[in-house]
Design a protein around this motif. Structure first.
Motif, mmCIF file in Angstrom:
data_model
loop_
_atom_site.group_PDB
_atom_site.id
_atom_site.type_symbol
_atom_site.label_atom_id
_atom_site.label_comp_id
_atom_site.label_asym_id
_atom_site.label_seq_id
_atom_site.Cartn_x
_atom_site.Cartn_y
_atom_site.Cartn_z
ATOM 1 N N TYR A 133 -0.510 10.238 0.953
ATOM 2 C CA TYR A 133 -0.135 11.381 0.504
ATOM 3 C C TYR A 133 0.220 11.439 -1.337
ATOM 4 O O TYR A 133 0.404 11.728 -1.476
ATOM 5 N N VAL A 134 0.714 10.004 -1.324
ATOM 6 C CA VAL A 134 0.722 9.639 -2.697
ATOM 7 C C VAL A 134 -0.508 10.372 -3.648
ATOM 8 O O VAL A 134 -0.264 11.097 -4.317
ATOM 9 N N TRP A 135 -2.033 9.892 -3.539
ATOM 10 C CA TRP A 135 -2.858 9.822 -3.613
ATOM 11 C C TRP A 135 -3.196 11.509 -3.391
ATOM 12 O O TRP A 135 -3.259 11.976 -4.857
ATOM 13 N N ALA A 186 -12.916 15.929 -6.813
ATOM 14 C CA ALA A 186 -13.582 14.778 -5.884
ATOM 15 C C ALA A 186 -12.843 14.934 -4.458
ATOM 16 O O ALA A 186 -11.206 15.401 -4.890
ATOM 17 N N PRO A 187 -13.481 14.330 -3.445
ATOM 18 C CA PRO A 187 -13.014 14.253 -2.284
ATOM 19 C C PRO A 187 -11.478 13.860 -2.262
ATOM 20 O O PRO A 187 -11.106 13.121 -3.172
ATOM 21 N N ARG A 226 -10.163 4.337 1.219
ATOM 22 C CA ARG A 226 -11.475 4.318 2.231
ATOM 23 C C ARG A 226 -11.071 2.990 2.793
ATOM 24 O O ARG A 226 -11.195 2.262 3.671
ATOM 25 N N THR A 278 -11.100 9.993 -1.023
ATOM 26 C CA THR A 278 -11.731 9.214 -1.691
ATOM 27 C C THR A 278 -10.633 7.784 -2.127
ATOM 28 O O THR A 278 -11.617 6.827 -1.556
ATOM 29 N N PRO A 279 -9.868 7.205 -2.552
ATOM 30 C CA PRO A 279 -9.248 6.191 -2.658
ATOM 31 C C PRO A 279 -8.513 5.712 -1.146
ATOM 32 O O PRO A 279 -8.818 4.473 -1.081
ATOM 33 N N ALA A 329 1.074 -1.172 -0.384
ATOM 34 C CA ALA A 329 -0.436 0.099 0.058
ATOM 35 C C ALA A 329 0.827 1.098 0.162
ATOM 36 O O ALA A 329 1.804 1.500 0.273
ATOM 37 N N PRO A 330 1.039 1.645 -0.899
ATOM 38 C CA PRO A 330 1.390 3.434 -0.799
ATOM 39 C C PRO A 330 1.148 4.387 0.250
ATOM 40 O O PRO A 330 0.043 4.097 0.651
ATOM 41 N N ALA A 331 2.135 5.031 0.658
ATOM 42 C CA ALA A 331 1.633 6.059 1.412
ATOM 43 C C ALA A 331 0.355 6.436 1.183
ATOM 44 O O ALA A 331 0.210 7.013 -0.276
#
Lengths: 186, 267
Positions: free
Chosen positions: B66-68, B79-80, B86, B83-84, B62-64
């Protein structure tokens, strides 16, 4: 070559197609479902979490911009994403190649030739088939192919790691690739 | 260089491209051919379908969060940003690099960091106080002149470490700092290259995690940019630090007692 597409894969195809139409929710969902997989691919090659995360960021930015060019008839979304990830990670490795050339990794630092996890129900038919074809290769050649695939190393780097002449490494890999093709296409 | 002379060799070059063994120039050539010829693109795609199933054996990481957040910002999405996330908890303090950087500049950075990391999740998450037994360890890596070079905080649960530069000394051109873990009475184990300018997050392999403990130390040596060629430090050791707060059975208790944790680290 027939590729079975699972329901999960079809959903990913759909999410990528929707991302290509600038659907932000679909893109976020695509990230949620695929980022851990692609992060694993990048981290395995780059062996540095920070570098892998930088490349991952670059990957999804490119995905957003290029999703419209995705053609589900040609490849699955997962293949499309994995290919892009491998390419970006290899590009990154090549950019830093000058630094590495002076300090080639030694043989004992090489990725272990992990035995295949066996007939895991979660693994696809394609994976199990590929593993059984790899098992048919001569051990050193199999190890070189796996190391090449997972590490993204060049022929030169592989030859240095295995302490064999460049020509030997090239012929190991090429022979293995031909043998794999014959095995997989039969 | 291989000059393909027949079909078979051509095909092999596309296989080599997919396998990843070609150098930068040869890769660029194949990429160019793919754009120019559908036939080449198909040959490459065929090799991808043959070899890519191997990636199934790679473990997910799982990436940290902050990447998203960065992707979200770079693309100016509406989009908020969460979101990912979750599947994972909302962005945590751990992933806030700006905070780490700021902390790294402080004198008692480790103490403050531990106080925040250990104390905040409890206040923020009152409903599940001890469900996550927080296990963090930290080290102030000091240089010979007594100044802190880096601070390191290890997140045992997620197998990662963040190393924040405080005031690391200058290095000669073409040299870089490499971090080592030294278990008591044993040879150093390479942890990874770190930066003098910015925080570095490093993954801690299970084998490395096992060696972490109050008797182990961290050290920084001066190496070529790609890391030590021998697997052992080859340049001078410029900074060292003891590791505080062992992840033993008491870990949970210690973690819940922010003050005690900090005291131990200072000692």
């Amino acid at each position: 070559m027939t590729v079975t597409r699972t329901a999960e894969h079809q959903q990913l195809d759909r999410l990528l197609l929707q991302s290509g139409r600038s659907d932000q929710q679909a893109f976020a969902e695509l990230y949620r479902r695929t980022s851990s997989k692609l992060m694993g691919v990048c981290l395995r090659m780059l062996r540095d979490r920070g570098a892998a995360e930088e490349v991952l960021q670059e990957i999804y930015i490119t995905v957003w911009h290029r999703a419209a060019s995705f053609d589900a008839a040609k490849a699955s979304a997962m293949t499309w994403l994995t290919t892009m990830s491998r390419n970006k990670a290899i590009d990154r490795l090549r950019q830093h190649r000058e630094e590495l050339l002076d300090n080639p990794l030694t043989l004992d630092e090489m990725v272990d030739d992990q035995p295949s996890p066996g007939a895991n129900a979660e693994n696809s038919q394609e994976y199990r088939r590929l593993e059984s074809c790899l098992d048919a290769l001569e051990p050193r050649q199999r190890r070189s192919v796996r190391e090449a695939f997972f590490s993204g190393a060049t022929y030169n780097e592989l030859a240095a790691r295995c302490d064999v002449p460049l020509g030997t490494m090239k012929s190991w890999i090429r022979r293995s690739l031909m043998q794999l093709r014959t095995c997989l296409d039969s | 260089m291989n000059t393909p002379i027949d079909d078979n060799n051509h095909n092999l070059r596309y296989a080599e491209y997919v396998l990843g063994v070609l150098d930068a120039d040869a890769r660029a050539e194949v990429a160019h051919e793919m754009l120019a010829s559908d036939e080449v693109a198909t040959a490459v795609a065929l090799w991808q379908s043959r070899l890519l199933p191997l990636t199934e054996s790679i473990e997910d990481v799982a990436p940290a969060p902050y990447v998203w957040a960065r992707i979200h910002d770079a693309l100016k999405l509406d989009a908020p940003a969460s979101t990912p996330a979750r599947a994972t908890p909302r962005p945590r303090l751990w992933d806030n690099l700006a905070l780490w950087h700021w902390l790294g500049l402080g004198a008692s950075a480790v103490a403050v960091a531990l106080l925040l990391v250990v104390a905040l999740p409890r206040h923020a998450n009152v409903t599940a106080p001890s469900a996550t037994s927080v296990a963090y360890m930290a080290s102030t890596i000091k240089q010979d002149n007594g100044a802190t070079g880096w601070t390191a905080t290890m997140d045992l649960q997620h197998g990662r470490m963040i190393v924040v530069p405080a005031a690391p000394q200058a290095l000669a051109q073409g040299k870089a700092p490499e971090l080592w873990l030294i278990p008591a009475g044993q040879k150093p184990i390479a942890v990874g290259m770190i930066s003098r300018e910015q925080p570095t997050t490093l993954a801690l392999a299970p084998a490395l995690l096992k060696q972490l403990g109050a008797t182990a130390a961290l050290a920084v040596s001066v190496e070529p940019p790609g890391g030590s060629p021998t697997g052992q430090p080859t340049g001078p050791v410029i900074a060292k630090g003891a590791i505080g707060a062992a992840p033993d059975v008491q870990g949970n208790k210690v973690a819940m007692n922010g003050d005690g944790h900090v005291e131990r680290t200072r000692a």
